[in-house]
Write a protein that holds these residues in place. Structure first.
Motif, mmCIF file in Angstrom:
data_model
loop_
_atom_site.group_PDB
_atom_site.id
_atom_site.type_symbol
_atom_site.label_atom_id
_atom_site.label_comp_id
_atom_site.label_asym_id
_atom_site.label_seq_id
_atom_site.Cartn_x
_atom_site.Cartn_y
_atom_site.Cartn_z
ATOM 1 N N TYR A 118 5.048 0.722 -2.692
ATOM 2 C CA TYR A 118 3.700 1.303 -2.726
ATOM 3 C C TYR A 118 2.841 0.656 -3.806
ATOM 4 N N GLN A 119 3.488 0.107 -4.845
ATOM 5 C CA GLN A 119 2.724 -0.530 -5.922
ATOM 6 C C GLN A 119 2.030 -1.801 -5.462
ATOM 7 N N HIS A 120 2.426 -2.337 -4.293
ATOM 8 C CA HIS A 120 1.812 -3.561 -3.771
ATOM 9 C C HIS A 120 0.755 -3.279 -2.706
ATOM 10 N N LEU A 121 0.487 -2.004 -2.440
ATOM 11 C CA LEU A 121 -0.510 -1.626 -1.440
ATOM 12 C C LEU A 121 -1.745 -1.045 -2.113
ATOM 13 N N TRP A 122 -2.883 -1.682 -1.871
ATOM 14 C CA TRP A 122 -4.152 -1.122 -2.350
ATOM 15 C C TRP A 122 -4.543 0.065 -1.481
ATOM 16 N N ASN A 123 -4.990 1.132 -2.121
ATOM 17 C CA ASN A 123 -5.564 2.272 -1.407
ATOM 18 C C ASN A 123 -7.048 1.980 -1.212
ATOM 19 N N VAL A 124 -7.437 1.593 0.007
ATOM 20 C CA VAL A 124 -8.831 1.193 0.233
ATOM 21 C C VAL A 124 -9.655 2.286 0.892
#
Length: 716
Positions: free
Chosen positions: A564-570
């Protein structure tokens, strides 16, 4: 019997000679190989580089040297042009002069180094191909040339593999497969039967603890599947076929092509039959996204299977898709067949379930395929086999991913719902030496990088190899007799503590829809409530939703770990009842309509967070986030419409599916309802029972409504 080259004897070479300058597949392959080899011989000449960085100039020069020696060997036999023979003599002689003086290279991982390369795997490959080339010119050499090349190069390489690295030689693994094939082929080439016997039967000569026969007996499931997945499986086909051809010619009494119920054919078909309709191989475990049936090993397999096993239409279609054959007598057979056949249809291996595990007992891969009147194939794949680990060989080379029930979907010539594959820049030396990047572990192997459920934002099996190796899925059902309504279902248990999961995929051809619907019913039973995330990885641009959402002006990662640390919350939006999300990919529109609970959320994400070296591809995803204890995600993927920007055409940008809801679920069955804009409704019932009861007559009641059907699933 006089000495004959290993893979192409003199009579066969004369037959292939007739294809020079023709427009057949073999003729085109010869033209390509001649141009490539002539250019390399002229531009590079004879160069034996020293040591360099992993994946760098020296590595690639050694690799290109063995590739072009191998090509030159066959071209010498076919064209009878001495320039190819002289090139091989000069190259092997140059290596033989240098090789005894070289120190070991520096290992870049836990795989021990050779003298030329950072790992012995590459050294095995070098010796294998160089030995094939040597066998093509052996009959032209005087005794002093043979002694120089064999004593100072080939015999020293054999000694490295069977003495210095004896502890790795007998390992049952794809690296071990290359080692035994290399030693065996080299042994044949230099008339060293003792080394051949070690390669065939293992260092103990017992046919069980090691050697080529043990590899063929132990590496694959009864259906031929290799635990590490198609990417590493197709890599194994080259040593299998090169060594098998040499064995068949030098020791036909072994009957290598019939060994273990023709396992060579079975395992070849297992790779081929997983391919997407465009020929690319699905990314199961660590996998490149670009490897396809045009891989050298698969091309060899297609040619030899057609020549030695069966001349079927599917192999003919494979070759027509590949537009290539192996430059070999088997390639001539297949090339002639393609040339003589009109109206070859696109290849399809149909719907199938391929077992995993040595006894076929550890789950597997389910594939549903549907071909419409326009020869467009829709394919859905779910994977729930054993952890694809080779840590018994070297812990740093654990290629397994930690989750089960991943879903991939393909149609209209493109992968619609996809897997990220591995994190690696192959042989791009400034990028971590071309090796697996750190993000391969921190993102690509994590469950959130796959289209399957995460619980409480954790990775399945706690990202623990030992635990993952103790787990595997089970087939619940697989039914593909009726092409208009096909279904498959798999189960995993204990991948999260106290949690069981069952995923059922149905491909339904319904009259009012352009393409078959892909119906996805993911049921979770747990001992307590959890947050459930179902990621959906896609390509393209968002077109519309039926819910409101807010984009983030300042983006932050979705979490701190487990990928999850590699996924931007856009962006995100709250949904209730059902959610619809459409996107455009290529010329097609896709809509995913999913059931939702009152507190559900859809999160828009993109890879690239916490990626300081820009190692990850920037790709979109959305996450269906729902909470509960026993829970069902029910989704329908609809393909619809057509878009062509060049002529400013857009048709059918809105799909027909409007709502999906879970009617009810229990230990007996799951029932969902699909609504459409035309007012039609479809109720799908899936049995959750096992054994004989699965196929029986079912009656369940939800919300005062009774549902009845026969078999594992139905439209009721």
């Amino acid at each position: 019997m006089s000495y004959q080259p290993l893979l192409l004897n003199f009579d066969e070479a004369a037959q292939l000679r007739q294809s020079l300058n023709t427009k057949t597949l073999l003729g085109k392959a010869l033209t390509r190989d001649i141009a490539q080899t002539d250019e390399y011989m002229t531009s590079v000449g004879i160069e034996v580089p020293g040591h360099g960085e992993g994946g760098g100039y020296e590595h690639n020069r050694h690799k290109q040297n063995y590739i072009h020696m191998d090509l030159a060997g066959r071209l010498f036999l076919i064209t009878q042009d001495d320039k190819y023979r002289n090139y091989i003599v000069d190259m092997l002689s140059a290596y033989a002069t240098v090789y005894p003086t070289l120190e070991s290279n520096v290992s870049r991982d836990s795989n021990p180094p050779g003298k030329l390369f950072h790992q012995t795997l590459n050294e095995n490959m070098w010796m294998l191909y160089a030995s094939c080339a040597y066998s093509c010119i052996y009959h032209t050499l005087d005794e002093s040339q043979k002694r120089h090349i064999e004593d100072n190069l080939l015999k020293q390489m054999i000694d490295m593999f069977v003495v210095t690295y004896a502890h790795d030689f007998d390992i049952i693994h794809n690296h071990g497969l290359w080692a035994v094939a290399a030693v065996g082929i080299c042994g044949y080439a230099i008339n060293d039967q003792a080394s051949v016997d070690k390669a065939l039967y293992g260092l103990k000569l017992d046919k069980v603890s090691g050697g080529f026969l043990a590899q063929l007996d132990q590496l694959f499931s009864p259906d031929g599947y290799y635990m590490e997945g198609p990417y590493y499986h197709r890599f194994s086909l080259r040593p299998i076929y090169l060594f098998a051809e040499a064995i068949e010619r030098r020791q036909p009494e072994i009957g290598i092509y019939q060994f273990n119920d023709s396992v060579i054919k079975t395992t070849s078909y297992a790779v081929m039959s997983t391919a997407f309709p465009d020929g690319t191989l699905p990314a199961l475990n660590d996998s490149s996204k670009t490897i396809s049936i045009n891989d050298e090993g698969v091309i060899m397999a297609t040619s030899v299977c057609y020549h030695r096993y069966e001349q079927n239409d599917t192999l003919l279609s494979m070759a027509n898709h590949q537009q290539d054959v192996w430059v070999h007598i088997s390639g001539l057979t297949l090339s002639n067949a393609v040339n003589d056949t009109k109206d070859i249809k696109p290849f399809s291996w149909g719907s199938l379930f391929v077992t995993d595990g040595p006894e076929g007992e550890k789950g597997g891969v389910g594939i549903l395929r549907h071909r419409d009147a326009k020869n467009d194939d829709t394919m859905a794949l779910i994977w729930f086999g054993q952890h694809g680990s080779d840590h018994q060989y070297h812990s740093a080379l654990d290629h397994g991913h930690y989750d089960g029930l991943h879903l991939s979907v393909f149609n209209r010539g493109q992968e619609v719902l996809h897997d990220y594959g591995f994190g690696r820049w192959v042989n791009v030396e400034p990028k971590f030496g071309g090796r697996y990047i750190p993000e391969n572990k921190s993102y690509c192997k994590q469950t959130v990088a796959h289209n399957t459920v995460t619980v409480d934002q954790k990775t399945q099996n706690n990202f623990d190899t030992a635990r993952a190796e103790s787990k595997f899925g089970q087939k619940h059902f697989f039914k593909a007799d009726d092409s208009s309504l096909q279904g498959m279902s798999g189960r995993i248990s204990g991948y999260y503590d106290g949690t069981d999961m069952q995923r059922s995929i149905i491909i339904a051809e319904l009259a009012e829809f352009e393409k078959p619907l892909v119906i996805d019913v993911y049921r979770i039973t747990a001992d307590k409530p959890h947050q459930y995330d179902l990621p959906v990885h896609y390509s393209g641009q968002i077109i519309r939703t039926d819910f409101d959402y807010q984009t983030e002006s300042t983006i932050k990662p979705l979490g701190a770990d487990n990928g999850y640390q590699h996924l931007w919350n856009v962006g995100s939006g709250n949904v209730s009842g059902s959610s619809l999300l459409s996107w455009l990919h290529g010329n097609s529109y896709y809509s995913l309509v999913s059931s939702a609970t009152p507190d559900s959320k859809v999160i828009f994400a993109r890879t690239g967070a916490n990626d300081p070296d820009f190692n990850l591809r920037s790709e979109p995803a959305f996450i269906l986030r729902q909470s509960g204890q026993n829970h069902v995600f029910a989704s329908v993927l609809e393909t619809h419409g057509y878009f062509n920007e060049s002529i400013e055409a857009s048709v059918g940008a809105r799909g027909l599916v409007s709502k999906v809801e879970v009617v009810g679920h229990n230990d007996s069955a799951t029932v969902i309802n699909i609504s459409t804009t035309s007012g039609n409704g479809y109720t799908i019932a899936i049995s959750n029972l096992s054994g004989d009861a699965l196929e029986g007559q079912h009656t369940v009641e939800f919300n005062g409504q009774t549902y009845q059907w026969q078999g594992a699933f139905a439209i009721v």
